[in-house]
Design an enzyme around this catalytic site. Structure first.
Site, short mmCIF file in Angstrom:
data_model
loop_
_atom_site.label_atom_id
_atom_site.label_comp_id
_atom_site.label_asym_id
_atom_site.label_seq_id
_atom_site.Cartn_x
_atom_site.Cartn_y
_atom_site.Cartn_z
CB CYS A 1 -0.87 -0.04 1.25
SG CYS A 1 -1.88 1.41 1.54
CG HIS A 2 0.81 5.98 -1.31
ND1 HIS A 2 1.00 6.47 -2.58
CD2 HIS A 2 1.40 6.87 -0.47
CE1 HIS A 2 1.66 7.60 -2.50
NE2 HIS A 2 1.91 7.87 -1.24
CB THR A 3 -0.12 3.49 4.29
OG1 THR A 3 -1.31 4.13 3.80
CG2 THR A 3 0.13 3.95 5.72
CG HIS B 1 -1.03 -2.03 6.07
ND1 HIS B 1 0.02 -1.39 5.44
CD2 HIS B 1 -2.15 -1.48 5.57
CE1 HIS B 1 -0.46 -0.49 4.61
NE2 HIS B 1 -1.77 -0.52 4.66
CD GLU B 2 -3.19 -3.57 0.55
OE1 GLU B 2 -3.96 -2.63 0.32
OE2 GLU B 2 -2.48 -4.07 -0.33
CB CYS C 1 -11.22 -5.21 21.43
SG CYS C 1 -12.06 -3.80 22.21
CB CYS D 1 -12.32 -0.55 23.65
SG CYS D 1 -12.55 -0.08 21.92
CB CYS E 1 -15.46 -1.89 20.11
SG CYS E 1 -13.95 -2.22 19.18
CB CYS F 1 -10.60 -1.13 17.99
SG CYS F 1 -10.23 -2.13 19.43
NE ARG G 1 -3.74 4.25 16.14
CZ ARG G 1 -2.47 4.62 15.98
NH1 ARG G 1 -1.52 4.05 16.74
NH2 ARG G 1 -2.13 5.53 15.10
CB CYS H 1 -5.23 -1.87 3.39
SG CYS H 1 -5.14 -0.05 3.50
NE ARG I 1 -2.92 -1.73 -2.47
CZ ARG I 1 -2.94 -0.42 -2.21
NH1 ARG I 1 -2.39 0.45 -3.03
NH2 ARG I 1 -3.49 0.03 -1.09
N1 LIG Z 1 -7.37 6.37 5.65
C1 LIG Z 1 -7.06 5.11 5.39
O1 LIG Z 1 -7.56 4.18 6.02
C2 LIG Z 1 -6.10 4.80 4.31
C3 LIG Z 1 -5.38 5.79 3.67
N2 LIG Z 1 -4.54 5.50 2.65
C4 LIG Z 1 -3.88 6.63 1.99
O2 LIG Z 1 -4.65 6.92 0.82
C5 LIG Z 1 -3.80 7.56 -0.15
C6 LIG Z 1 -3.94 6.87 -1.49
O3 LIG Z 1 -3.40 5.56 -1.43
P1 LIG Z 1 -3.19 4.70 -2.78
O4 LIG Z 1 -4.41 4.72 -3.62
O5 LIG Z 1 -2.62 3.39 -2.34
O6 LIG Z 1 -2.06 5.58 -3.45
P2 LIG Z 1 -1.55 5.70 -4.97
O7 LIG Z 1 -0.22 6.32 -4.90
O8 LIG Z 1 -1.71 4.41 -5.67
O9 LIG Z 1 -2.59 6.72 -5.65
C7 LIG Z 1 -2.57 8.10 -5.44
C8 LIG Z 1 -3.13 8.79 -6.69
O10 LIG Z 1 -3.19 10.20 -6.41
C9 LIG Z 1 -2.73 10.89 -7.57
N3 LIG Z 1 -2.24 12.20 -7.15
C10 LIG Z 1 -1.08 12.50 -6.54
N4 LIG Z 1 -0.98 13.83 -6.33
C11 LIG Z 1 -2.12 14.39 -6.84
C12 LIG Z 1 -2.61 15.71 -6.94
N5 LIG Z 1 -1.90 16.74 -6.51
N6 LIG Z 1 -3.81 15.90 -7.51
C13 LIG Z 1 -4.54 14.84 -7.98
N7 LIG Z 1 -4.11 13.57 -7.94
C14 LIG Z 1 -2.92 13.33 -7.35
C15 LIG Z 1 -1.64 10.00 -8.15
O11 LIG Z 1 -1.40 10.28 -9.51
C16 LIG Z 1 -2.24 8.61 -7.93
O12 LIG Z 1 -3.04 8.21 -9.02
C17 LIG Z 1 -2.39 7.53 0.43
O13 LIG Z 1 -2.16 8.76 1.08
C18 LIG Z 1 -2.49 6.41 1.48
O14 LIG Z 1 -1.50 6.53 2.46
C19 LIG Z 1 -4.38 4.23 2.19
C20 LIG Z 1 -5.05 3.21 2.77
C21 LIG Z 1 -5.91 3.40 3.92
N1 LIG Z 2 0.90 6.97 11.66
C1 LIG Z 2 0.35 8.10 10.97
C2 LIG Z 2 -1.10 7.89 10.68
C3 LIG Z 2 -1.27 6.88 9.59
C4 LIG Z 2 -2.71 6.68 9.32
O1 LIG Z 2 -3.49 7.60 9.29
N2 LIG Z 2 -3.10 5.43 9.11
C5 LIG Z 2 -4.46 5.10 8.76
C6 LIG Z 2 -4.45 3.90 7.95
S1 LIG Z 2 -3.55 4.10 6.46
C7 LIG Z 2 -3.58 2.60 5.79
O2 LIG Z 2 -3.03 2.34 4.79
C8 LIG Z 2 -5.28 4.77 9.99
O3 LIG Z 2 -5.84 3.71 10.18
N3 LIG Z 2 -5.39 5.68 10.87
C9 LIG Z 2 -6.09 5.50 12.09
C10 LIG Z 2 -5.14 5.15 13.19
O4 LIG Z 2 -5.59 4.93 14.33
O5 LIG Z 2 -3.92 5.03 12.92
C11 LIG Z 2 0.56 9.39 11.75
O6 LIG Z 2 1.04 9.35 12.87
O7 LIG Z 2 0.21 10.42 11.17
ZN LIG Z 3 -3.00 0.59 3.44
ZN LIG Z 4 -12.19 -2.04 20.69
#
Ligand SMILES: NC(=O)C1=CN([C@@H]2O[C@H](COP(=O)(O)OP(=O)(O)OC[C@H]3O[C@@H](n4cnc5c(N)ncnc54)[C@H](O)[C@@H]3O)[C@@H](O)[C@H]2O)C=CC1
Ligand SMILES: N[C@@H](CCC(=O)N[C@@H](CSC=O)C(=O)NCC(=O)O)C(=O)O
Ligand SMILES: [Zn+2]
Ligand SMILES: [Zn+2]
Length: 379
Positions: free
Chosen positions: A47-49, A69-70, A99, A102, A105, A113, A117, A176, A373
């Site tokens: 993942c990008h993360t 994490h995937e 869990c 908590c 949850c 959760c 954490r 993920c 991916r």
């Molecule tokens: N909140 C959550 O639970 C999660 C958050 N993430 C985050 O989500 C984001 C995306 O992840 P992926 O899809 O895996 O990344 P990726 O790198 O595959 O895709 C990002 C896309 O954004 C585009 N992009 C970059 N800069 C841009 C801009 N200025 N304007 C428009 N488009 C732009 C890129 O060209 C690319 O197509 C990352 O920041 C990742 O860390 C990922 C998984 C879970």
């Molecule tokens: N560690 C980072 C925060 C990273 C983050 O926001 N992670 C997401 C998942 S991204 C998955 O690919 C998340 O689940 N956030 C909730 C959490 O509790 O971490 C920082 O310190 O900024």
């Molecule tokens: Zn991820």
């Molecule tokens: Zn919990």
């Protein structure tokens, strides 16, 4: 021969320091303690993360560490008191644990959760220690999962048993990328039929948002990405229009343009980039009075979002979600079933495959911009 109770020696991709390629090492994986599970990881996505934390931009990044994490695999052994899974079960790892006891949850308001954490953020298991050793050093865990090792140990609330018949090279992506975007669209945003949706960033997360928006019957789905090669991907998943902000006529502001082509703005927007200026544009291109912007992207340490408070006074809403708001242990089996029934696309996201020895190629592909991916075969 059973390996239960033994230290397992296996291969893992170790990040010794930020900004450097991962190094394939033989590591030792200790047996699971109480309420822990040792998993033979069969497949993992990248993942990008993972790349973000490897870059050194993550405020919680600790090194040396086993990222990933995937992950999907099979339970190898369980520690004392584990009754939710048994040896041989097919599982998906969960970086957002569940869990069921908590405050979070039990709230009914969030999938976050709180139980583990604090230690998870420090790269440790819930008892404050690591199960990984290499060259005489302890290695940190990552996001409670560490799927870049052939064997890993996780808390029993950080994994879920899933259908054995589901292919693990696909279910890993439900751990993920696919779930995060899909869940944000079907769960976090309350998309109604005909709504106008703006998706900023068309990686795995953004494409998964499109998939969820299509499921909810969205009317227009406009994708905004700086990489023109993402247009074909956006189209394939059901987007109705693609805008590259870097190719607009000189002097045209992206927010004004989007408000113009949507007759006043979007009902919902999603940041899937992690860029704070994009997050601002995503908010400000929402419709006055009701538009909601959902932040999914993870921004680098020290970055902050800003906008004129007037944007919120006039009814726009800024929100965010992790793991698509999905409660992993409760909801993952039905997501897997939806995949098996052909209701959720997963195979389509896989553009690259590597074995563990070549995992660094997955990071290079991601930076090259032509990878949705990469799936790593662990054994
Ligand atoms: N909140 C959550 O639970 C999660 C958050 N993430 C985050 O989500 C984001 C995306 O992840 P992926 O899809 O895996 O990344 P990726 O790198 O595959 O895709 C990002 C896309 O954004 C585009 N992009 C970059 N800069 C841009 C801009 N200025 N304007 C428009 N488009 C732009 C890129 O060209 C690319 O197509 C990352 O920041 C990742 O860390 C990922 C998984 C879970
Ligand atoms: N560690 C980072 C925060 C990273 C983050 O926001 N992670 C997401 C998942 S991204 C998955 O690919 C998340 O689940 N956030 C909730 C959490 O509790 O971490 C920082 O310190 O900024
Ligand atoms: Zn991820
Ligand atoms: Zn919990």
């Amino acid at each position: 021969m059973s390996t239960e109770g033994q230290i397992i020696k296996c291969k893992a991709a170790v990040a010794w320091e930020a900004g450097k390629d991962l190094s394939i090492e033989e590591i030792e994986v200790l047996p699971p303690r109480a309420h822990e599970v040792r998993v033979k990881v069969e497949f993992t996505g990248v993942c990008h993360t993972d790349a973000y934390t490897l870059s050194g931009a993550d405020a919680e990044g600790s090194f040396p560490v086993v990222f990933g994490h995937e992950g999907a695999g099979v339970v190898e052994s369980v520690g004392e008191g584990v009754d939710s899974v048994k040896v041989g079960d097919s599982v998906v790892l969960l970086y957002t644990p569940e869990c069921r006891e908590c405050k979070f949850c039990l709230s009914g308001k969030t999938n976050l959760c709180g139980k583990i954490r604090a230690t998870q953020g420090k790269g440790l298991l819930p008892d404050g220690t690591s199960r990984f050793r290499c060259k005489g050093k302890d290695l940190f865990h990552y996001m409670g999962c560490s799927s870049f090792s052939q064997y890993t140990v996780v808390a029993d609330i950080s994994l879920v048993k899933v259908q054995d018949e589901a292919p693990k090279d696909k279910t890993c992506l439900l751990g993920c990328g696919v779930t995060t975007g899909y869940g944000a669209a079907i769960n976090t945003a309350k998309i109604s039929k005909g709504d106008k949706i703006g998706v900023f960033g068309a990686g795995c997360i953004g494409l998964s948002v499109i998939q969820g928006a299509v499921t909810k019957g969205a009317g227009e789905i406009i994708v905004i990405d700086i990489n023109d090669s993402k247009k074909a991907w956006a189209d394939q998943f059901g987007a109705t229009k693609f805008v590259n902000p870097t190719t607009l006529p000189e002097g045209t502001n992206i927010v004004d343009h989007l408000i113009d082509i949507t007759d006043g703005g979007f009902d919902y927007t999603f940041d899937c980039t992690g860029n704070v200026q994009v997050m601002r544009n995503a908010l400000e291109s929402c419709h006055k009075g009701w538009g909601e912007s959902i932040i999914i992207g993870v921004a680098a340490a020290g970055k902050e979002i800003s906008t004129r408070p007037f944007q919120l006074v006039t009814g726009r809403v800024w929100r965010g979600c992790a793991f698509g708001g999905i409660k992993g242990r409760t909801q993952m089996p039905s997501l897997v079933q939806d995949y098996l029934d052909g209701k959720i696309k997963v195979d389509e996201f896989i553009t690259h495959r590597h074995d563990l020895d070549n995992i660094n190629k997955a990071f290079h592909d991601m930076h090259a911009g032509n990878c949705i991916r990469a799936v790593i075969t662990m054994h």
